[in-house]
Scaffold this motif. Structure first.
Motif, PDB file in Angstrom:
ATOM      1  N   PRO A 158       5.829  -0.423   2.871  1.00  0.00           N
ATOM      2  CA  PRO A 158       4.860  -1.105   3.735  1.00  0.00           C
ATOM      3  C   PRO A 158       5.049  -0.777   5.216  1.00  0.00           C
ATOM      4  CG  PRO A 158       5.641  -2.607   2.037  1.00  0.00           C
ATOM      5  CD  PRO A 158       6.460  -1.351   1.900  1.00  0.00           C
TER       6      PRO A 158
ATOM      7  N   ALA B 127       2.926   1.775   7.094  1.00  0.00           N
ATOM      8  CA  ALA B 127       1.569   1.420   7.536  1.00  0.00           C
ATOM      9  C   ALA B 127       1.572   0.739   8.903  1.00  0.00           C
ATOM     10  CB  ALA B 127       0.899   0.517   6.505  1.00  0.00           C
TER      11      ALA B 127
ATOM     12  N   LEU C 184      -9.563  -2.882  10.263  1.00  0.00           N
ATOM     13  CA  LEU C 184      -8.570  -2.706   9.197  1.00  0.00           C
ATOM     14  C   LEU C 184      -8.063  -4.047   8.702  1.00  0.00           C
ATOM     15  CD1 LEU C 184      -6.626  -0.797   7.556  1.00  0.00           C
ATOM     16  CD2 LEU C 184      -4.997  -1.120   9.425  1.00  0.00           C
ATOM     17  N   GLU C 185      -8.013  -4.176   7.386  1.00  0.00           N
ATOM     18  CA  GLU C 185      -7.316  -5.295   6.746  1.00  0.00           C
ATOM     19  C   GLU C 185      -6.142  -4.730   5.964  1.00  0.00           C
ATOM     20  OE1 GLU C 185      -9.851  -8.009   4.537  1.00  0.00           O
ATOM     21  OE2 GLU C 185     -11.584  -7.310   5.682  1.00  0.00           O
ATOM     22  N   LYS C 186      -5.106  -5.544   5.790  1.00  0.00           N
ATOM     23  CA  LYS C 186      -3.942  -5.129   5.006  1.00  0.00           C
ATOM     24  C   LYS C 186      -3.660  -6.149   3.916  1.00  0.00           C
ATOM     25  CE  LYS C 186      -1.314  -2.458   8.456  1.00  0.00           C
ATOM     26  NZ  LYS C 186      -0.090  -2.455   9.297  1.00  0.00           N
ATOM     27  N   TYR C 187      -3.163  -5.637   2.782  1.00  0.00           N
ATOM     28  CA  TYR C 187      -2.797  -6.517   1.671  1.00  0.00           C
ATOM     29  C   TYR C 187      -1.508  -5.998   1.046  1.00  0.00           C
ATOM     30  CZ  TYR C 187      -2.969  -9.148  -2.674  1.00  0.00           C
ATOM     31  OH  TYR C 187      -2.659  -9.981  -3.712  1.00  0.00           O
TER      32      TYR C 187
ATOM     33  N   PRO D 208      -0.555   5.495   3.928  1.00  0.00           N
ATOM     34  CA  PRO D 208      -1.123   5.059   5.206  1.00  0.00           C
ATOM     35  C   PRO D 208      -1.929   6.166   5.868  1.00  0.00           C
ATOM     36  CG  PRO D 208       1.141   5.742   5.534  1.00  0.00           C
ATOM     37  CD  PRO D 208       0.869   5.894   4.057  1.00  0.00           C
TER      38      PRO D 208
ATOM     39  N   MET E 129      -0.622  -2.175   0.304  1.00  0.00           N
ATOM     40  CA  MET E 129       0.766  -1.722   0.372  1.00  0.00           C
ATOM     41  C   MET E 129       1.552  -2.268  -0.817  1.00  0.00           C
ATOM     42  SD  MET E 129       1.116  -2.679   4.425  1.00  0.00           S
ATOM     43  CE  MET E 129       0.506  -4.328   4.050  1.00  0.00           C
TER      44      MET E 129
ATOM     45  N   GLU F 224      -3.443  -0.056  12.857  1.00  0.00           N
ATOM     46  CA  GLU F 224      -4.493  -0.753  13.605  1.00  0.00           C
ATOM     47  C   GLU F 224      -4.880   0.016  14.871  1.00  0.00           C
ATOM     48  OE1 GLU F 224      -1.514  -1.912  12.820  1.00  0.00           O
ATOM     49  OE2 GLU F 224      -1.816  -3.529  11.360  1.00  0.00           O
TER      50      GLU F 224
ATOM     51  N   MET G  74      -5.941  -1.458   3.683  1.00  0.00           N
ATOM     52  CA  MET G  74      -4.675  -0.814   3.331  1.00  0.00           C
ATOM     53  C   MET G  74      -3.934  -1.710   2.344  1.00  0.00           C
ATOM     54  SD  MET G  74      -2.631   1.722   3.673  1.00  0.00           S
ATOM     55  CE  MET G  74      -0.998   1.914   2.934  1.00  0.00           C
TER      56      MET G  74
END
Length: 331
Positions: free
Chosen positions: A285, A288, A298-301, A131, A276, A292, A274
């Motif tokens: 995870p 992280a 920011l996108e997270k997956y 992160p 994770m 934001e 990001m």
């Protein structure tokens, strides 16, 4: 058969860097893949092939201290300024204006620093497991010592006598057998399953990696291997040649990096992703959470059923996420 593009070399920033360059030269912005410890550009073999096949230019260096790249003697030559400067110099060498930087483990820390220090060369950033955080309120080594004790691997890595380097260097085969495995299912997880990275782990996690590797018996390890014998041999042969000191010297700059970052704006102002891993014990995870607040775009997956070595454990999924995000955000 393992497919890799030809290894190329560039003299830059006071070192000779080995790197791979695949996909159409006309594609922009290209994707630069940055590995962690103890790895090298070969860790991205699946993504290099997949991104290039998708028409995306992809560049993966062996970073300073690793593989085919120079290993300066001085600890100070592995500072964050040198490590980010190497990537800028690689872009200069390749006559590239801006790139998307993707980093795993230590490489993740480096790529999140790129838009803070070299904003005009960064189109976007992707962190894999690692992160982005604001500057810690105290020296990170003090946090590690308080939370995990003196045997925690990063604390041990500060040893001026290089004892951890020696232990790993005498047990290279065992080291890669130990590290490059999938974690046990959570209800069975115990020592030996923790991977290598930041400070997200529980204080109960045993992180005395040098001693764990020295005492390790691969025959008694029920965890699933990530690498084929052929793949493991490439890592083992490379680290028998290079040793571990170059990579460990990145850790020996942590306090100095932290001190010099005072006053640096840690807001990331480029499109970011990001990725994770559900079962990464050291960089879970939850580490992280709150990103934001300092990364507006920011996108997270979440990659399910993956431990720390995500791009090697779930290569097709990671490659597809990178391809989809790159196309959606950059055309």
């Amino acid at each position: 058969m393992i497919e890799m593009p030809p290894l190329q070399f560039a003299k830059l920033n006071g070192i000779r860097m080995g790197y791979y360059d695949a996909g159409p030269m006309s594609d922009a912005p290209p994707v630069v893949l940055c590995h962690g410890w103890p790895e090298m550009a070969f860790s991205w073999r699946h993504q290099i092939k997949a991104l290039a096949a998708a028409g995306i230019r992809v560049i993966a260096p062996d970073q300073r201290g690793y593989g085919a790249t120079s290993r300066p003697d001085a600890v100070e030559d592995y500072s964050i300024e040198h490590l980010t400067g190497d990537l800028v110099a690689l872009l200069d060498h390749l006559k590239i204006d801006k790139a998307i930087f993707v980093g795993h483990d230590w490489g993740g820390f480096i790529v999140w620093q790129m838009p803070l220090r070299h904003r005009d060369r960064v189109a976007g950033v992707v962190g894999v497991n690692t992160p982005h955080t604001d500057r810690a309120p105290v020296d990170p080594l003090q946090i590690y010592k308080k939370r995990f004790g003196e045997t925690m691997y990063i604390v041990q890595f500060q040893d001026p006598a290089h004892e951890p380097d020696r232990i790993f260097g005498e047990n290279v085969d065992k080291a890669f057998d130990f590290f490059m495995r999938k974690p046990m299912p959570r209800k069975h997880a115990n020592v030996g399953e923790a991977p290598v990275g930041g400070i997200g782990a529980s204080s109960k996690t045993n992180l005395a990696f040098p001693q764990m590797v020295a005492a390790y018996d691969p025959g008694k390890d029920p965890r699933q291997k990530i690498l084929s014998d052929e793949e493991k041999k490439i890592f083992v042969d490379a680290f028998k040649e290079s040793g571990f000191t170059g990579g460990i010297n990145w850790y020996r700059n942590m306090s100095a990096n932290w001190a010099r970052a005072e006053g640096l704006d840690h807001t990331v102002r480029v499109p970011s992703l990001m990725i994770m891993a559900e079962n990464d014990a050291v960089l879970p995870p939850s580490s992280a959470d709150g990103m934001e607040n300092i990364i507006p775009d920011l996108e997270k997956y979440l990659v399910k059923d993956s431990g720390h070595w995500t791009q090697q454990e779930k290569p097709d999924e990671v490659s597809q996420v990178l391809i989809d995000w790159r196309r959606r955000r950059f055309g």
